[in-house]
Design a protein around this motif. Structure first.
Motif, short mmCIF file in Angstrom:
data_model
loop_
_atom_site.label_atom_id
_atom_site.label_comp_id
_atom_site.label_asym_id
_atom_site.label_seq_id
_atom_site.Cartn_x
_atom_site.Cartn_y
_atom_site.Cartn_z
N LEU A 1 3.24 -4.62 6.64
CA LEU A 1 2.57 -5.91 6.79
C LEU A 1 3.62 -6.97 7.17
N ILE A 2 3.45 -7.55 8.36
CA ILE A 2 4.33 -8.65 8.79
C ILE A 2 3.71 -9.96 8.30
N ALA B 1 -1.84 -13.61 -2.91
CA ALA B 1 -3.24 -13.23 -2.71
C ALA B 1 -3.36 -12.25 -1.55
N ILE B 2 -2.62 -12.50 -0.48
CA ILE B 2 -2.62 -11.59 0.67
C ILE B 2 -2.09 -10.22 0.27
N ILE B 3 -0.97 -10.22 -0.45
CA ILE B 3 -0.34 -8.96 -0.82
C ILE B 3 -1.22 -8.17 -1.78
N ILE C 1 6.68 -4.77 3.37
CA ILE C 1 6.40 -6.18 3.67
C ILE C 1 7.57 -6.74 4.46
N ILE C 2 7.28 -7.26 5.66
CA ILE C 2 8.33 -7.82 6.51
C ILE C 2 8.16 -9.34 6.55
N ILE D 1 2.52 -6.63 -9.18
CA ILE D 1 1.22 -6.18 -8.65
C ILE D 1 1.29 -4.71 -8.26
N ALA D 2 2.34 -4.34 -7.53
CA ALA D 2 2.49 -2.95 -7.09
C ALA D 2 2.59 -2.00 -8.27
N GLY D 3 3.30 -2.42 -9.32
CA GLY D 3 3.45 -1.58 -10.50
C GLY D 3 2.12 -1.32 -11.19
N LYS D 4 1.30 -2.35 -11.27
CA LYS D 4 -0.01 -2.19 -11.92
C LYS D 4 -0.92 -1.26 -11.13
N LEU D 5 -0.69 -1.17 -9.82
CA LEU D 5 -1.50 -0.30 -8.96
C LEU D 5 -0.83 1.04 -8.68
N ASN D 6 0.32 1.28 -9.33
CA ASN D 6 1.09 2.52 -9.13
C ASN D 6 1.44 2.75 -7.67
#
Length: 203
Positions: free
Chosen positions: A24-25, A57-59, A73-74, A98-103
Motif C-alpha cells: 500500500l503506497i 483508519a486506512i491501514i 506500507i510505503i 493493529i497488525a498484532g491484533k489481527l495476527n
C-alpha cells in the motif's frame, strides 16, 4: 477493545477493494522540498499533511480486508521525510498494534528524495524499521537538470549507510540523463555498491 481506545476513529468495515492488496503506497504529504521538472504529483506546499488518525483508519481497513498475512506500507508524497518524527513514531507503533491484533505481519518503506535528511531522522527510521529508497537521476557531473540536489542526496545516502540503512534506489530515466546511463550505472556500481535498482522512464 482497540477501537474503543482510538478516539475519533470510526468503526472499520472490511472493504473488498483491499482484498488482494499486499503493498500500500500512502501519500502522507502533498508537500515537497525540491522541484523536479517532470514531477507528476500534485505538489501543494500550502495543503495539510495526512493526519495520523486518518492514516490509521486506512491501514486498519487494509489489514482487515486483505487476504494476505503480510502488508508492506510505503510512505510516499510529496516528500515523506518532511513529516515530523512524532508522526512516524505514532503511525508505526499503532500500526504494529493493529497488525498484532489481527495476527498479520507489517513492513514499512519510504520513497524519498534524500534531500537534507538529518541524522536524527535517519536514526529514527532505522529504529522504526522503515526501509529507505532514494530517488536519484544521476551523478552531479552528468546533465542532471530535471532533478535538483543530487549532491545532497548522495551525502544523505552515505550518512544513511553509516547509520545502518541499506537503501534501495529508484532512477527516473528522462531526456536529461538517458545519454549518461552507462556512466551512471558505473557510478552506482563502483561508488555506491548498487547492483540493482528500479527505473521509471519518463517522456
Amino acid at each position: 477493545m482497540y477501537l474503543a481506545s482510538m478516539i475519533a476513529l470510526p468503526v472499520i468495515q472490511a472493504d473488498s477493494r483491499f482484498r488482494q492488496v499486499k503493498a500500500l503506497i500512502v501519500k502522507v504529504t502533498p508537500k515537497c522540498n525540491i522541484t523536479c521538472e517532470y514531477c507528476y504529483e500534485e505538489i501543494n506546499n500550502q495543503a495539510d499533511n495526512l493526519s495520523v488518525d486518518v492514516f490509521l483508519a486506512i491501514i486498519q481497513t487494509a489489514l482487515e480486508s486483505t487476504i494476505s498475512n503480510d502488508l508492506l506500507i510505503i510512505f510516499h508524497g510529496g516528500e515523506p521525510s518532511i513529516m515530523p518524527n512524532h508522526w512516524y513514531q505514532k503511525a508505526v507503533s499503532e500500526t504494529r498494534k493493529i497488525a498484532g491484533k489481527l495476527n498479520k505481519t507489517i513492513r514499512f518503506a519510504m520513497q524519498s528524495n534524500f534531500f537534507k535528511i538529518s541524522a536524527d531522522k535517519l536514526k529514527l527510521y532505522h529504529t522504526l524499521g522503515i526501509h529507505l529508497s532514494m530517488s536519484f537521476d544521476g551523478i552531479p557531473a552528468s546533465s542532471n537538470t530535471l532533478r535538483p540536489a543530487s549532491e545532497s542526496a548522495l551525502s544523505t545516502w552515505h550518512l544513511a549507510r553509516s547509520l545502518g540503512h541499506q537503501p534501495g534506489l529508484l532512477m527516473t530515466i528522462n531526456h536529461s540523463n538517458y545519454s549518461h546511463i552507462p556512466e551512471i550505472i558505473q557510478f552506482l556500481q563502483n561508488q555506491l555498491g548498487i547492483r540493482e535498482w528500479k527505473a521509471n522512464p519518463v517522456s
